[in-house]
Structure formats: C-alpha cells, structure tokens
Write an enzyme that holds these catalytic residues in place. Structure first.
Site, PDB file in Angstrom:
ATOM      1  N   ARG A 167       0.810  -1.351  -0.019  1.00 16.86           N
ATOM      2  CA  ARG A 167       0.100  -0.066   0.146  1.00 16.86           C
ATOM      3  C   ARG A 167       0.717   1.241   0.152  1.00 16.86           C
ATOM      4  O   ARG A 167       0.775   2.305   0.629  1.00 16.86           O
ATOM      5  CB  ARG A 167      -1.018   0.010   1.066  1.00 16.86           C
ATOM      6  CG  ARG A 167      -1.870  -1.232   1.311  1.00 16.86           C
ATOM      7  CD  ARG A 167      -2.852  -1.160   0.002  1.00 16.86           C
ATOM      8  NE  ARG A 167      -3.965  -1.986   0.222  1.00 16.86           N
ATOM      9  CZ  ARG A 167      -3.723  -3.372  -0.146  1.00 16.86           C
ATOM     10  NH1 ARG A 167      -2.633  -3.554  -0.967  1.00 16.86           N
ATOM     11  NH2 ARG A 167      -4.497  -4.321  -0.108  1.00 16.86           N
ATOM     12  N   SER A 242     -10.810  -0.531   3.459  1.00 20.01           N
ATOM     13  CA  SER A 242      -9.740  -0.717   4.874  1.00 20.01           C
ATOM     14  C   SER A 242      -9.364   0.589   5.454  1.00 20.01           C
ATOM     15  O   SER A 242      -8.636   1.358   4.586  1.00 20.01           O
ATOM     16  CB  SER A 242      -8.734  -1.625   4.468  1.00 20.01           C
ATOM     17  OG  SER A 242      -9.210  -2.883   3.996  1.00 20.01           O
ATOM     18  N   GLU A 338      -4.474   3.784   6.498  1.00 22.35           N
ATOM     19  CA  GLU A 338      -4.170   3.618   4.864  1.00 22.35           C
ATOM     20  C   GLU A 338      -4.957   4.799   4.186  1.00 22.35           C
ATOM     21  O   GLU A 338      -4.416   5.344   2.810  1.00 22.35           O
ATOM     22  CB  GLU A 338      -4.910   2.061   4.505  1.00 22.35           C
ATOM     23  CG  GLU A 338      -4.783   2.053   2.927  1.00 22.35           C
ATOM     24  CD  GLU A 338      -5.312   0.717   2.529  1.00 22.35           C
ATOM     25  OE1 GLU A 338      -5.207  -0.364   3.363  1.00 22.35           O
ATOM     26  OE2 GLU A 338      -6.104   0.835   1.494  1.00 22.35           O
TER      27      GLU A 338
END
Ligand SMILES: Cc1cc2nc3c(=O)[nH]c(=O)nc-3n(C[C@H](O)[C@H](O)[C@H](O)COP(=O)(O)OP(=O)(O)OC[C@H]3O[C@@H](n4cnc5c(N)ncnc54)[C@H](O)[C@@H]3O)c2cc1C
Length: 342
Positions: A167, A242, A338
């Site tokens: 990520r 998420s 994130e």
C-alpha cells in the site's frame, strides 16, 4: 473550463462527507490540466493548495479544502501487442478501475482479474499499489506518465522507480503533492494465463460456482461476488474500504505479543511479521461499535463507516484515533491509516 467556488465535495468522496472546496474544476486532457494550473498560478490566490481527485474512495476530508480541487477525468485506453503471449495496455488516469479491468477481461487479457471491483480510478492505482486476493498492481505494472507540478513537464516512471511496497509507492512519499499520474501501462497475458486462486476465499467461491478449471473471467466473477458479500457498497453506506494498513512488526516484538495472545493470526512479510489489523481492532471490542455518526462495519472491523450519512470528516478522524489508541494500549502495536487524510 469552469472553475466553481465553494463547491460541495459530498458526491466526490465515498465517505459522503460534506466538505467544501474553495475552488473546483474538472479536466479531461493534459492540455486542460496544464492550462488550469497556469491559470491558477496567475489568477487565483498565491500558494493555493491543490488536491487531485480520482474516485474519492481513499480519502477523508477532515475540513473544508481552502484550495483548488482538480477532478481528473482524462479518458482513453490503448494497446500495443508485444508478442504472441503479451500485450501492453495503457489507460488514462480518469478511467474507472473496475471498468478498465472488465475491458481487459472482455479482451481475454490476464493479470488484473483478482483486482476486480476495487473502487477508484486507474490514475490512482499506483499511489498505494492497490492490491487484493494475492495480487498487487506492481505485478503487472510497466510504467506511468506523470506531470511534474513544478516544471509542468511529463516524466515516465518504470516499475522500479515507483518503489512499490505494501500500500505504498514513491507517489505517497517523495512525490506526494509534487506529481500527478496521467496514465498507466500494464503488461498482460493474451494466452496461457497464470491464474492465482490460492487465496482461500477464491477457492471456496469457485467451488460454490462449480468451477474446476478457472478462467480469468471466472476468477473475476468470484472476486466480485466475495467483495459484494463482504464489503459495504459506498453508494449505500459511506466508507473508504480498509481504513488502516495491516501492521508489520519485528519477530522480537511479535514473540512478546504472541506470548500474551497465543491465538494471534499472523503471516510472514519478508523479515517482519504481518498481523491483520481487522483482528486487532475486533479484539479491542470495536466491531460494529458506533459513536455518534460513525461506526465500524458489523462484518469487518477494519472498515469505518459513515453510519448515519451525517458524519463529518473530523468525527471519522477522531473515531479512527480512538481505535489506534486502544490497539496500542492492548497490543503495543501502532496502526497506520491507509486512507489519505486531507
Ligand atoms: C469499498 C472499498 C473497498 C476497497 N478495497 C480496496 C482493496 O481491496 N485494495 C486496495 O488497494 N484499495 C482498496 N480500496 C481503496 C481505494 O479503492 C483505492 O485506494 C483506490 O486506488 C483509490 O482510487 P481513487 O481514484 O478513488 O482515489 P482518490 O480517493 O480520489 O485519491 C486518493 C489519493 O490519491 C491522490 N490522487 C488521486 N488521483 C491522483 C493522480 N492521478 N495522481 C496523483 N495523485 C492522485 C488524491 O489526492 C488522494 O490523496 C477500497 C475502497 C473502498 C471504498
């Protein structure tokens, strides 16, 4: 080109947060983008911050944006045959990711099927090296064209130069706020596809579908079905997928956490150990918990939702801070967001 003022971003972020942009414009080509940036420099207040928008599915607007928001709507897909087995496919930044994946599957090009139904646009996909079900875009990414915001020149970044990580990429680090991704090129297979079905949920879904020798289209259908049954649809309930990354910790730290929590799920990640953030959050009692307008999803504690549709970005941010604090208190592990906080 229209420049709107005091423009509501509610429809432009999947959390459905109602924040205002001091200025807002949409661009459909590189030329328009350069023209807008030059105009902004000459005619709008100096040092105006810029925010580039794709599908708005990975950001949290914590306040009104006192700058210029630019919706990137550059469209177009082109192809170049490499050899009998491979093709290069290039998509412009404003193409919707899932529609692009479906386009490649209609052409029977393999590689992106496990990434079906990830919200957002192609231009944003390198930002956090989007990934799901055992595949990340770095596995098929060749290069991207990027506009340097200082010089307004177009540079090309190959796979190694993007420094993809979990990520993560150079665009979230050194180039943050300095570059705009204009188009992305992927190398895909045209035959003898190598399918990735080792993820438990995919195998299970394929079995349910009665598929034994899965095609890339079958895998996409399985992934779409799993995602639709597991994740809240942002069109119905505001969320950004998420909210936190899965933390990676050293083997020493893991040993001491495991001594206190022997049941802790984990998997290797290079020299480190990765732990599912959703499990940590759930253990701290957050699954389905609501405070004011914000909650975590009943089926997946990693997903923070705008439960009432009335949440402010600040409320969502504060809710996420409480989760970070409780995981830190209970496990000594620091969660990292994130989602891009604006
Ligand atoms: C229900 C749901 C499920 C999700 N599942 C996954 C998943 O499985 N895997 C995964 O990796 N992600 C997932 N996400 C997160 C999200 O879909 C991805 O991060 C996606 O790539 C974001 O794209 P976007 O166009 O919506 O980005 P935006 O939210 O518009 O932008 C994100 C950030 O990138 C910047 N940006 C946007 N476009 C550009 C550009 N062209 N150049 C430079 N900067 C740019 C923005 O300023 C912002 O900081 C999920 C999100 C949701 C809502």
């Amino acid at each position: 080109m229209n420049i709107h003022q005091q423009y509501s971003l509610k429809k432009h972020n999947t959390f459905g947060v109602d924040a205002l942009a001091a200025y807002f414009a949409e661009v459909t080509s590189i030329e328009e983008l350069k023209e807008l940036l030059t105009y902004a420099k000459e005619h709008l207040p100096s040092h105006l911050p810029l925010l580039f928008l794709g599908g708005g599915s990975n950001l949290l607007l914590t306040q009104d944006f006192e700058g210029l928001v630019i919706q990137l709507s550059l469209k177009g897909i082109s192809e170049e045959k490499l050899n009998d087995d491979e093709v290069l496919v290039t998509a412009k930044a404003g193409e919707n990711w899932h529609e692009f994946v479906q386009y490649t599957l209609r052409k029977n090009y393999g590689g992106l099927e496990n990434l079906s139904l990830i919200p957002g646009n192609v231009g944003t996909s390198p930002m956090q090296n989007i990934g799901a079900y055992g595949v990340e875009i770095k596995d098929h990414f060749v290069s991207c064209k990027v506009l340097n915001l200082q010089t307004l020149t177009v540079d090309e970044y190959n796979n190694a130069q993007c420094r993809f990580g979990y990520r993560d990429s150079i665009f979230k680090q050194e180039l943050k706020g300095k570059a705009v991704i204009l188009e992305v090129t992927f190398k895909l297979s045209t035959r003898n596809h190598i399918v990735k079905t080792e993820y438990g949920a995919i195998q299970h879904e394929l079995q349910k579908m009665g598929v034994t020798n899965a095609s890339i289209q079958d895998i996409s259908a399985a992934v779409v079905h799993i995602r639709e049954s597991k994740l809240p649809d942002p069109k119905l309930i505001g969320n950004a997928g998420s909210f936190f990354k899965n933390p990676t910790i050293s083997t020493e730290q893991f040993a001491s956490v495991q001594a206190l929590h022997p049941e802790i799920p984990h998997y290797p990640s290079g020299d480190l150990v990765k732990i599912p953030a959703g499990w940590l959050i759930e253990q701290c009692g957050w699954k389905g918990k609501q405070i004011g307008n914000v909650a975590t999803h009943e089926m997946q504690a990693l997903v923070i939702i705008n439960k009432t549709g009335q949440a402010t970005g600040k409320e969502i941010f504060e809710f996420s801070t409480k989760i970070i604090e409780s995981v830190k208190d209970q496990f000594g592990i620091e969660l990292e967001r994130e989602v891009n906080i604006i």
